[in-house]
Each structure stands twice: as C-alpha cells, then as structure tokens.
Design an enzyme around this catalytic site. Structure first.
Site, mmCIF file in Angstrom:
data_model
loop_
_atom_site.group_PDB
_atom_site.id
_atom_site.type_symbol
_atom_site.label_atom_id
_atom_site.label_comp_id
_atom_site.label_asym_id
_atom_site.label_seq_id
_atom_site.Cartn_x
_atom_site.Cartn_y
_atom_site.Cartn_z
ATOM 1 N N GLY A 12 0.861 -1.370 0.129
ATOM 2 C CA GLY A 12 0.048 -0.044 -0.106
ATOM 3 C C GLY A 12 0.978 1.146 0.008
ATOM 4 N N VAL A 14 1.286 3.657 2.039
ATOM 5 C CA VAL A 14 1.946 3.897 3.308
ATOM 6 C C VAL A 14 2.895 2.838 3.636
ATOM 7 C CG1 VAL A 14 1.743 4.160 5.957
ATOM 8 C CG2 VAL A 14 0.139 5.195 4.305
ATOM 9 N N ARG A 39 -4.160 -11.203 -2.499
ATOM 10 C CA ARG A 39 -4.382 -10.569 -3.751
ATOM 11 C C ARG A 39 -2.792 -9.875 -4.118
ATOM 12 N NH1 ARG A 39 -5.952 -5.362 -4.273
ATOM 13 N NH2 ARG A 39 -6.786 -5.572 -2.218
ATOM 14 N N ARG A 99 -6.078 3.631 18.594
ATOM 15 C CA ARG A 99 -5.818 4.839 18.934
ATOM 16 C C ARG A 99 -6.296 5.431 20.335
ATOM 17 N NH1 ARG A 99 -6.207 7.721 13.216
ATOM 18 N NH2 ARG A 99 -4.464 6.611 12.067
ATOM 19 N N CYS A 128 -2.989 11.525 10.611
ATOM 20 C CA CYS A 128 -2.272 12.640 9.969
ATOM 21 C C CYS A 128 -2.363 13.925 10.399
ATOM 22 C CB CYS A 128 -2.234 12.075 8.464
ATOM 23 S SG CYS A 128 -3.903 12.015 7.606
ATOM 24 N N SER A 158 -3.568 11.607 -0.908
ATOM 25 C CA SER A 158 -2.795 10.625 -0.327
ATOM 26 C C SER A 158 -3.525 9.982 0.829
ATOM 27 C CB SER A 158 -1.408 11.162 -0.081
ATOM 28 O OG SER A 158 -1.337 12.004 0.665
ATOM 29 N N LYS A 213 -11.851 12.519 15.131
ATOM 30 C CA LYS A 213 -10.536 11.793 15.288
ATOM 31 C C LYS A 213 -9.714 12.929 15.391
ATOM 32 C CE LYS A 213 -10.583 7.710 12.308
ATOM 33 N NZ LYS A 213 -11.136 7.689 10.951
ATOM 34 N N ARG A 235 -11.057 17.752 1.782
ATOM 35 C CA ARG A 235 -10.487 17.226 0.804
ATOM 36 C C ARG A 235 -9.989 17.975 -0.073
ATOM 37 N NH1 ARG A 235 -7.624 13.252 2.228
ATOM 38 N NH2 ARG A 235 -9.180 11.560 2.304
ATOM 39 N N HIS A 242 -0.696 17.587 3.510
ATOM 40 C CA HIS A 242 -1.895 18.336 4.162
ATOM 41 C C HIS A 242 -1.263 19.740 4.399
ATOM 42 C CE1 HIS A 242 -4.095 14.691 4.095
ATOM 43 N NE2 HIS A 242 -4.135 14.571 5.558
ATOM 44 N N GLN A 317 1.864 14.279 4.105
ATOM 45 C CA GLN A 317 0.763 13.349 5.013
ATOM 46 C C GLN A 317 1.416 11.786 5.080
ATOM 47 O OE1 GLN A 317 -1.033 10.558 3.288
ATOM 48 N NE2 GLN A 317 -2.131 10.558 5.244
HETATM 49 C C1 2RA Z 1 -7.495 11.128 5.292
HETATM 50 N N1 2RA Z 1 -6.529 11.319 7.512
HETATM 51 O O1 2RA Z 1 -6.730 12.102 5.135
HETATM 52 C C2 2RA Z 1 -7.396 10.474 6.495
HETATM 53 C C3 2RA Z 1 -6.696 9.183 6.522
HETATM 54 N N2 2RA Z 1 -5.460 9.127 6.198
HETATM 55 O O2 2RA Z 1 -8.282 10.760 4.811
#
Ligand code: 2RA
Length: 343
Positions: A12, A14, A39, A99, A128, A158, A213, A235, A242, A317
């Site tokens: 993946g 990360v 997979r 967490r 993140c 990401s 979160k 987003r 970020h 990120q």
């Molecule tokens: C995001 N913090 O940015 C969340 C998951 N990595 O979508």
C-alpha cells in the site's frame, strides 16, 4: 542487535513509504518481512538494492519478529495486531483501530515520546492531521498554556490511498484535456473541487469521522482531554501534503515574535514565514520533507482579547502524517531498548 521487522500492508502507499523511510534513514534492521493480502502477495519490493518478496499475511508470520508496522487499515489491524503482540513483537499501528484504547500509547515522538512506555505490545500512530498539528502544538504547549484550538484542514489525496491519488492524477488530466470523467475512487469530483471527504457524519454535532478523530486524538496527544477544539476537514486536489490553518488561543497574551522564535527551534518544524517575499508553507515544498512547515504566524484579529495566534502549516501526509512518524516511534523504542524487552 538490530530488530527483525515486518510490514503488514507492505504494497500500500503507506507501507511502501515505511520501507523507503527505513532505507533512507538507515534504521538498523536485521531483516524485513513484507506481508500483504493474498491479492498483493507474490510481488517484490526493493530495499537497499535487494528485491524482497511480499508474502501473504498469516498468524505464523510474526514468530521471531521484533517490530511490526501495520499499514493495512483497521480491520486487518484488529485481526492480526494482537496476534503479533502475543508472538512477542511490538506493533506500530497506523490504523485507527486502537488509538483511543487507554492501554495503547498514541505517539508523536516530538510531542509525547516519553509516553511510549509502558506499553502492552501495541503503539498507535495518530491520524495524519493530528500528527502534523501536534508537532507544532506541543512545542507551543511547552511554553504557554493553550485554552482552545481551531483548525481548517486542506487534506491531500494521499489520505485516501493509492486509488485516490490515481483519481486525482486522472481526473485532472481528463479535465485539462476536455475529456469526460466520472469519479470512481472518491465520493465526489476530485479535479478543481473541494469536498468533505467521509460520509460518517455524527447526527448530534454534524461533525464527520475525520473531524472527530482530529479532536479526540489531538486532546490525547497533548494530554488536555477537555481542550475545546473546532475543526473543519476538507479534501483538496493536492497529491500528498496536508495543509492546516490553525488558530491557537492561549490563557494569556503571547507575543508573536516569541511564538516565531519558539517554532524556529522546535524539533520536526521548519519556519517558512517571509512576509517580504510572500514565501509561506506550501504543499509543493512540504512534499517529501520530514519537517512540518510553519508560517503566516500572526495575531488572530478574530479574538478581541489578543490571546489567539494564527498560523499556516504544511506537512507531508505520507511522511510525518504516517510512515515517518511510525518509523520514528520504532526508533524511539529501539533507543529505549523497549522493542527487544517486549520480544
Ligand atoms: C485522510 N486522515 O486524510 C485521513 C486518513 N489518512 O483521509
């Protein structure tokens, strides 16, 4: 002696970044076991010039392992992290699974690294946004008492994984070429658009899962469980860094120059705050960097008491927001000798 390391979710975005960090930083490892779903098994990934095989994750794969990085989401972590810990490994979990578990330290080394022990075999890597923000906030908290926070985030693709990064690339080129494009990996159009990036909105507060979160985890990392925090997560069509517009209210008046001087010397922070040349933190300059960039430091004109300082932060990120922080947790454990103790 150096630890035996495993990465679950190695293929993946990360997991690959963790492997790259271990190589770039020369973190001492005796060997690395790459694990993934059926997979994804069968591939090879390169590490220090060698091609390592990716094997299918299974209970027996943790025997003899000292440190396991989990980078495959909460479901996989819940299924295998306890198995790995029981086999004697220390787990550094990048998912949200543990967490908020009081027996699991939630760690950003620059912020609360001393809280990494005692642990019961699992250590959680934060969300993140919380990781990037608390590198800065912890530096301020060591000097002045923080009474409230406000964050607006500009989160890169990401955070949504490889599929979201591919969608951003494809959607942007389609838009520029005038081609039709229907979003598939993301819930809304990615190119030239902004959106709230997850659907689990809390009915009572109207806040979504990502925002809750950020609130919960920032409070835990700063050890301020009642700290009032307002946050809006968005987003944005940026690939892997970020950005955060952050307002920090202190219990009393704090001088802007003192804040700037404190951040200039803070671990994991690089000041980018040049008003004359209008040079401030940008995702383009934070990408690939270990440090979190901080700038636009100024008194927040929205607070008549003068106790609030505003700033703008950018952090990679996949690095400080995920893989780098996880590797730094492992390095902290190794420095303490705590990884072997748990083994
Ligand atoms: C995001 N913090 O940015 C969340 C998951 N990595 O979508």
């Amino acid at each position: 002696e150096p630890p035996v390391v495993a990465i679950v979710g190695a293929t993946g975005v990360v997991g690959r970044e963790v492997l790259q960090c271990l190589e770039d930083r020369g973190t001492p490892v005796a060997s690395i076991r790459l694990l993934a779903s059926a997979r994804s098994a069968g591939q090879t990934l390169s590490f220090k010039g060698a091609h390592l095989p990716v094997e299918e994750v299974a209970d027996h794969q943790f025997d003899g392992v000292n440190i396991v990085f989990f980078c495959a989401g909460a479901t996989v972590s819940r299924r295998y992290a306890p198995v790995a810990a029981k086999a004697g490994a220390v787990v550094v979990d990048n998912s949200s699974a543990f967490r908020m578990d009081p027996t699991v330290p939630l760690i950003v080394p620059e912020a609360n690294g001393s809280q990494i022990v005692p642990h019961a075999g699992i250590i959680a890597n934060p969300n993140c946004v919380a990781a990037i923000a608390t590198v800065v906030l912890a530096a301020l908290q060591r000097c002045w008492s923080i009474s409230r926070l406000n964050l607006v985030t500009y989160q890169s693709a990401s955070g949504g994984g490889a599929a979201a990064m591919d969608e951003l690339r494809d959607a942007t080129s389609a838009k520029l070429n005038g081609d039709d494009y229907a979003p598939n990996a993301m819930p809304h159009p990615y190119a030239f658009n902004l959106f709230s990036h997850n659907s689990d909105v809390d009915g009572e507060t109207g806040y979504n899962g990502e925002e809750l979160k950020v609130i919960e985890e920032t409070r835990r990392i700063l050890s301020q469980p009642k700290l009032p925090i307002g946050v809006t997560c968005v987003r944005v069509p940026v690939l892997r860094a970020h950005s955060i517009a952050l307002s920090v209210r202190f219990d009393h008046f704090v001088d802007v120059e003192q804040v700037r001087a404190r951040l200039e010397n803070a671990p994991g922070v690089r000041l980018v705050d040049d008003r004359d040349s209008n040079h401030f933190p940008m995702p383009s300059e934070a990408t690939g960097e270990y440090d979190v960039l901080v700038g636009r430091i100024r008194r927040d004109l929205g607070d008549p008491t003068g106790h609030t300082i505003a700033m703008f932060i950018c952090g990679d990120q996949l690095l400080k927001g995920a893989a780098l922080n996880a590797v730094q947790i492992a390095e902290t454990l190794l420095a303490l000798g705590a990884a072997q103790e748990a083994a």
